[in-house]
Write a protein that holds these residues in place. Structure first.
Motif, PDB file in Angstrom:
ATOM      1  N   SER A  39      18.658 -48.085  21.314  1.00 55.21           N
ATOM      2  CA  SER A  39      17.305 -48.399  21.789  1.00 55.21           C
ATOM      3  C   SER A  39      17.271 -48.689  23.289  1.00 55.21           C
ATOM      4  O   SER A  39      16.300 -48.342  23.971  1.00 55.21           O
ATOM      5  CB  SER A  39      16.751 -49.592  21.010  1.00 55.21           C
ATOM      6  N   ARG A  40      18.313 -49.314  23.810  1.00 52.01           N
ATOM      7  CA  ARG A  40      18.321 -49.633  25.240  1.00 52.01           C
ATOM      8  C   ARG A  40      18.372 -48.367  26.084  1.00 52.01           C
ATOM      9  O   ARG A  40      17.703 -48.272  27.121  1.00 52.01           O
ATOM     10  CB  ARG A  40      19.517 -50.523  25.575  1.00 52.01           C
ATOM     11  N   LEU A  41      19.149 -47.395  25.635  1.00 50.31           N
ATOM     12  CA  LEU A  41      19.245 -46.138  26.372  1.00 50.31           C
ATOM     13  C   LEU A  41      17.929 -45.374  26.321  1.00 50.31           C
ATOM     14  O   LEU A  41      17.470 -44.821  27.336  1.00 50.31           O
ATOM     15  CB  LEU A  41      20.375 -45.278  25.802  1.00 50.31           C
ATOM     16  N   ARG A  42      17.286 -45.370  25.164  1.00 50.99           N
ATOM     17  CA  ARG A  42      15.989 -44.704  25.027  1.00 50.99           C
ATOM     18  C   ARG A  42      14.941 -45.394  25.900  1.00 50.99           C
ATOM     19  O   ARG A  42      14.095 -44.740  26.515  1.00 50.99           O
ATOM     20  CB  ARG A  42      15.549 -44.707  23.557  1.00 50.99           C
ATOM     21  N   TYR A  43      15.002 -46.720  25.937  1.00 51.38           N
ATOM     22  CA  TYR A  43      14.074 -47.485  26.779  1.00 51.38           C
ATOM     23  C   TYR A  43      14.300 -47.162  28.256  1.00 51.38           C
ATOM     24  O   TYR A  43      13.340 -47.025  29.025  1.00 51.38           O
ATOM     25  CB  TYR A  43      14.271 -48.971  26.516  1.00 51.38           C
ATOM     26  N   PHE A  44      15.574 -47.037  28.637  1.00 49.24           N
ATOM     27  CA  PHE A  44      15.893 -46.688  30.026  1.00 49.24           C
ATOM     28  C   PHE A  44      15.352 -45.311  30.382  1.00 49.24           C
ATOM     29  O   PHE A  44      14.759 -45.118  31.449  1.00 49.24           O
ATOM     30  CB  PHE A  44      17.407 -46.735  30.249  1.00 49.24           C
ATOM     31  N   PHE A  45      15.551 -44.334  29.512  1.00 50.67           N
ATOM     32  CA  PHE A  45      15.051 -42.977  29.768  1.00 50.67           C
ATOM     33  C   PHE A  45      13.532 -42.992  29.960  1.00 50.67           C
ATOM     34  O   PHE A  45      12.999 -42.364  30.887  1.00 50.67           O
ATOM     35  CB  PHE A  45      15.411 -42.049  28.601  1.00 50.67           C
ATOM     36  N   SER A  46      12.824 -43.715  29.090  1.00 47.72           N
ATOM     37  CA  SER A  46      11.363 -43.740  29.159  1.00 47.72           C
ATOM     38  C   SER A  46      10.882 -44.442  30.430  1.00 47.72           C
ATOM     39  O   SER A  46       9.955 -43.974  31.100  1.00 47.72           O
ATOM     40  CB  SER A  46      10.798 -44.444  27.926  1.00 47.72           C
ATOM     41  N   SER A  47      11.517 -45.561  30.762  1.00 44.65           N
ATOM     42  CA  SER A  47      11.129 -46.291  31.976  1.00 44.65           C
ATOM     43  C   SER A  47      11.432 -45.473  33.225  1.00 44.65           C
ATOM     44  O   SER A  47      10.645 -45.449  34.179  1.00 44.65           O
ATOM     45  CB  SER A  47      11.860 -47.634  32.038  1.00 44.65           C
ATOM     46  N   PHE A  48      12.566 -44.794  33.225  1.00 50.62           N
ATOM     47  CA  PHE A  48      12.936 -43.968  34.375  1.00 50.62           C
ATOM     48  C   PHE A  48      11.956 -42.816  34.550  1.00 50.62           C
ATOM     49  O   PHE A  48      11.550 -42.484  35.666  1.00 50.62           O
ATOM     50  CB  PHE A  48      14.359 -43.434  34.205  1.00 50.62           C
TER      51      PHE A  48
END
Length: 228
Positions: A39-48
């Protein structure tokens, strides 16, 4: 109608239609190959991706803003070099000229809508920041002590303020520099200790992840790029 600044802003908005679509496709592809457990990686991709959508129009504007070319175009010297990407929209020079004349009006509509949406956002922020003032007169010392324990468990350097609120119906975390957790009075008496812990941990996780700031940036992106 011959404003180089307004024409370039309109061109930037038009170009962002394909740029934003490209970002969306890349993000969707990245999320499809990233397991939901990460989830943290997916959140990072979306925020980026959200930040990229904010940066792309700025870069596009910097590249396209050539006042001398736009002024020459508005005076009748129409060429694909002067139109800075308008040739992608239309190859006919007369049609390009008509589009060029209409561009500043597009920017005026865009700016007017942004003004209205910004006013709405400011009003909402003011309303939210008024919520902590409607606190319960009761001390709830035991609850506050447990809240501090949960803050320490999460390893947060600075403890947010816990307020038992009379004006909210659901728990919420607001603020970035001075975060506050608002807890409805009804939940203090109507939930078990374990359920209260889960709610407080959830709101503390929002604060630790700086979601209030991220949501504010997202609101700004949605306002500036509402036309997409």
């Amino acid at each position: 109608t011959n404003s180089p600044l307004f024409s370039t802003i309109a061109l930037t908005l038009i170009h962002f239609l394909w740029q934003g679509l490209a970002v969306a496709v890349i993000l969707k592809s990245a999320l499809m190959v990233t397991p939901k457990q990460h989830s943290r990686l997916r959140y990072f991709f979306s925020s980026f991706a959200m930040l990229v959508n904010l940066i792309l129009p700025l870069l596009t504007f910097a590249i396209l803003y050539q006042p001398e070319h736009l002024i020459a175009s508005s005076q009748g010297d129409i060429s694909s070099n002067h139109l800075m990407g308008l040739s992608l929209l239309a190859k006919d020079s007369s049609m390009n000229a008509d589009i060029l004349i209409a561009l500043p009006y597009l920017t005026v509509v865009w700016l007017t809508t942004i003004l209205c949406l910004s006013g709405k956002l400011i009003y909402q922020m003011i309303s939210v920041n008024q919520l902590p003032k409607h606190k319960s007169p009761l001390p709830y010392i035991a609850l506050n002590n447990r809240f501090i324990e949960l803050v320490n468990i999460l390893g947060m350097r600075k403890a947010p303020q816990l307020i038992v609120s009379l004006s909210v119906k659901v728990p919420m975390a607001i603020g970035w520099l001075k975060p506050v957790v608002l807890l409805p009075v009804s939940m203090v008496t109507g939930l078990t200790s374990a359920q209260l812990d889960m709610l407080l941990l959830h709101e503390l996780a929002h604060i630790r992840r700086h979601d209030y700031l991220v949501n504010l940036i997202q609101s700004i992106v949605e306002i500036v790029l509402f036309s997409h």
